[in-house]
Design an enzyme around this catalytic site. Structure first.
Site, mmCIF file in Angstrom:
data_model
loop_
_atom_site.group_PDB
_atom_site.id
_atom_site.type_symbol
_atom_site.label_atom_id
_atom_site.label_comp_id
_atom_site.label_asym_id
_atom_site.label_seq_id
_atom_site.Cartn_x
_atom_site.Cartn_y
_atom_site.Cartn_z
ATOM 1 N N TYR A 149 9.963 23.806 -133.595
ATOM 2 C CA TYR A 149 10.280 25.016 -132.919
ATOM 3 C C TYR A 149 11.586 24.627 -132.190
ATOM 4 O O TYR A 149 12.996 25.501 -132.232
ATOM 5 C CB TYR A 149 9.372 25.348 -131.639
ATOM 6 N N THR A 203 4.829 16.944 -115.996
ATOM 7 C CA THR A 203 5.575 17.494 -115.097
ATOM 8 C C THR A 203 6.520 18.801 -115.751
ATOM 9 O O THR A 203 6.808 18.389 -116.976
ATOM 10 C CB THR A 203 6.661 16.837 -113.921
ATOM 11 N N SER A 213 -1.444 38.110 -132.218
ATOM 12 C CA SER A 213 -0.501 37.194 -132.855
ATOM 13 C C SER A 213 0.883 38.394 -133.076
ATOM 14 O O SER A 213 0.637 39.299 -133.235
ATOM 15 C CB SER A 213 -0.925 36.900 -134.242
ATOM 16 N N ASP A 218 10.235 45.226 -133.035
ATOM 17 C CA ASP A 218 9.330 44.313 -133.020
ATOM 18 C C ASP A 218 8.556 44.302 -134.357
ATOM 19 O O ASP A 218 8.227 45.386 -134.959
ATOM 20 C CB ASP A 218 8.530 44.339 -131.657
HETATM 21 N N1 GDD Z 1 -0.910 25.789 -122.887
HETATM 22 C C1 GDD Z 1 -1.665 25.305 -122.033
HETATM 23 N N2 GDD Z 1 -2.714 25.453 -121.731
HETATM 24 N N3 GDD Z 1 -0.973 24.179 -121.361
HETATM 25 C C2 GDD Z 1 -1.756 23.143 -120.747
HETATM 26 C C3 GDD Z 1 -2.863 23.847 -120.594
HETATM 27 C C4 GDD Z 1 -3.651 24.880 -120.878
HETATM 28 O O1 GDD Z 1 -4.742 25.062 -120.938
HETATM 29 N N4 GDD Z 1 -3.660 22.456 -119.858
HETATM 30 C C5 GDD Z 1 -2.533 21.763 -119.296
HETATM 31 N N5 GDD Z 1 -1.573 22.007 -120.163
HETATM 32 C C6 GDD Z 1 -0.201 21.323 -120.340
HETATM 33 C C7 GDD Z 1 0.063 21.158 -121.746
HETATM 34 O O2 GDD Z 1 -0.479 20.063 -122.360
HETATM 35 C C8 GDD Z 1 1.834 20.777 -121.436
HETATM 36 O O3 GDD Z 1 1.965 19.171 -121.155
HETATM 37 C C9 GDD Z 1 2.194 21.590 -120.148
HETATM 38 O O4 GDD Z 1 0.706 21.954 -119.519
HETATM 39 C C10 GDD Z 1 2.797 22.544 -120.264
HETATM 40 O O5 GDD Z 1 2.373 23.467 -121.575
HETATM 41 P P1 GDD Z 1 2.990 24.716 -121.822
HETATM 42 O O6 GDD Z 1 3.310 25.585 -120.816
HETATM 43 O O7 GDD Z 1 2.260 25.339 -122.964
HETATM 44 O O8 GDD Z 1 4.452 24.378 -122.885
HETATM 45 P P2 GDD Z 1 5.783 23.507 -122.711
HETATM 46 O O9 GDD Z 1 6.248 23.559 -120.877
HETATM 47 O O10 GDD Z 1 5.450 22.333 -122.982
HETATM 48 O O11 GDD Z 1 6.634 24.240 -123.762
HETATM 49 C C11 GDD Z 1 6.727 25.518 -123.424
HETATM 50 O O12 GDD Z 1 8.021 25.926 -122.601
HETATM 51 C C12 GDD Z 1 9.050 25.647 -123.609
HETATM 52 C C13 GDD Z 1 10.327 25.976 -122.707
HETATM 53 O O13 GDD Z 1 10.431 25.226 -121.496
HETATM 54 C C14 GDD Z 1 6.704 26.185 -124.715
HETATM 55 O O14 GDD Z 1 6.244 27.645 -124.596
HETATM 56 C C15 GDD Z 1 7.502 26.155 -125.520
HETATM 57 O O15 GDD Z 1 7.683 27.113 -126.590
HETATM 58 C C16 GDD Z 1 9.004 26.658 -124.795
HETATM 59 O O16 GDD Z 1 10.324 26.426 -125.571
#
Ligand code: GDD
Length: 334
Positions: free
Chosen positions: A149, A221, A332, A34
């Site tokens: 990404y 969703t 990080s 890592d």
């Molecule tokens: N992170 C985050 N933090 N997201 C939030 C929050 C908050 O406080 N409040 C609401 N959200 C909403 C985001 O705006 C987004 O619409 C949704 O929750 C999901 O956000 P994330 O969990 O950060 O990411 P993702 O599902 O869009 O994408 C993630 O998953 C992918 C795989 O399915 C990322 O980690 C990607 O890197 C990954 O590839």
């Protein structure tokens, strides 16, 4: 004789859990790599060999793959929407990890190489509505993945495929759909929605406040996969005879508002949601279609979102309550 297994990204969330799985199930000498200094690895095990080095460098890839039988590449510069939308170049540079690992694996005659891809490879046009149909593996093409990404992941998937076709390197590929659970990032900017929202509700409860900030309108969703299911699905694919790409995700769809309600019930604490439409939102709707992995490998997730969130909430609560919220879990991994 025991086989030698290398886990790249062993200091991160999924990598750490995978190392622990192999320790508990025996049969391998475990080598870990890592980029983070070892004291910042999310899980540190005395009985493993550890390298702290940058796998974007070819020489380092050559070194760690020497005398190894199997390689898991879990290493990449990643995070939730807050990170990947604002760090596209950094995310794309992870292509060097996969490229140089594949080159080194070919030279060192590795028996099998596993690549952790992502649901971010899927075509954006199929994710424009809430509660979408689950994404099938074929929905990655024609290509219109998540900028930065997602393009890196899709490109690296293809590089694996061509190393198999042209150089006979046996590869396995999965697309993870938002994996969550204990011992993962929950603050600092890289956290994904399940951990971020647990943290926000815990902080509100501890500080007797009502307001939490929610990114977007809360109607978007997703489906979220608990880490234990993720490790099980990973091994199912790794141990299979198939070079196909498989979804490793859940098909239990929720809106962000619904997930907040589940966490409120776990916390036994109601919050007031302040929606910030200027924050990163990602796609409108995303979920995994598990038909292919179910039919080919007889696997599907078994842990309900509510049960996974209970365990995650409780771990984050303990971290915050014990005052360790500026911890290695927010470091990080560059
Ligand atoms: N992170 C985050 N933090 N997201 C939030 C929050 C908050 O406080 N409040 C609401 N959200 C909403 C985001 O705006 C987004 O619409 C949704 O929750 C999901 O956000 P994330 O969990 O950060 O990411 P993702 O599902 O869009 O994408 C993630 O998953 C992918 C795989 O399915 C990322 O980690 C990607 O890197 C990954 O590839």
């Amino acid at each position: 004789m025991k086989k030698n297994i290398l886990i790249c990204g062993a200091g991160g969330f999924i990598g750490g859990h995978l190392v622990n799985y192999f320790r508990n199930n025996g049969g391998f000498n475990i080598v870990c790599a890592d980029i983070k200094p070892i004291e910042y690895w999310f899980q540190i095990f005395e009985d493993t060999k550890k390298h702290s080095l940058d796998l974007k460098e070819f020489e380092n890839c050559l070194k760690v793959t020497s005398n190894i039988d199997y390689v898991f590449n879990m290493a990449c510069n990643m995070g939730g929407m807050g990170f990947i939308e604002n760090n596209k170049a950094e995310c794309m540079l992870s292509v060097l990890i996969n490229t140089n690992l594949l080159r080194a694996c070919k030279i060192n005659d590795i028996k099998r190489y596993f690549f952790s891809s992502s649901a971010c490879v899927y075509n954006a046009q199929k994710q424009k509505q809430t509660f979408v149909k689950g994404l099938k593996e074929a929905d990655a093409y024609p290509a219109e993945p998540e900028d930065g990404y997602g393009w890196e992941k899709l490109f690296s998937e293809r590089m694996c495929r061509h190393f198999t076709e042209d150089f006979n390197l046996d590869t396995r590929i999965v697309r993870y759909h938002n994996i969550f659970g204990p011992l993962g990032t929950y603050d600092g900017g890289r956290e994904k929605a399940p951990a971020a929202l647990c943290r926000k509700i815990i902080n509100a409860k501890i500080n007797k406040k009502k307001d939490i900030e929610v990114w977007g309108d809360g109607e978007q969703t997703r489906s979220f996969l608990y880490i234990e299911d993720c490790i099980e699905g990973t091994l199912k694919v790794f141990n299979s005879n198939s070079n196909n790409v498989f979804n490793v995700g859940s098909d239990e769809q929720v809106s962000i508002n619904q997930m907040i309600e589940i966490i409120e019930n776990i916390a036994n604490y109601k919050v007031k949601k302040n929606y910030d439409l200027s924050k990163p939102k990602g796609v409108r709707g995303r979920s995994s279609d598990n038909t292919f992995i179910k039919s080919e490998l007889s696997w599907e997730p078994s842990i309900k979102l509510k049960d996974g969130l209970e365990k995650t909430y409780s771990w984050i609560y303990d971290q915050i309550a014990s005052g360790s919220n500026i911890s290695k879990f927010s470091r990080s991994n560059i």
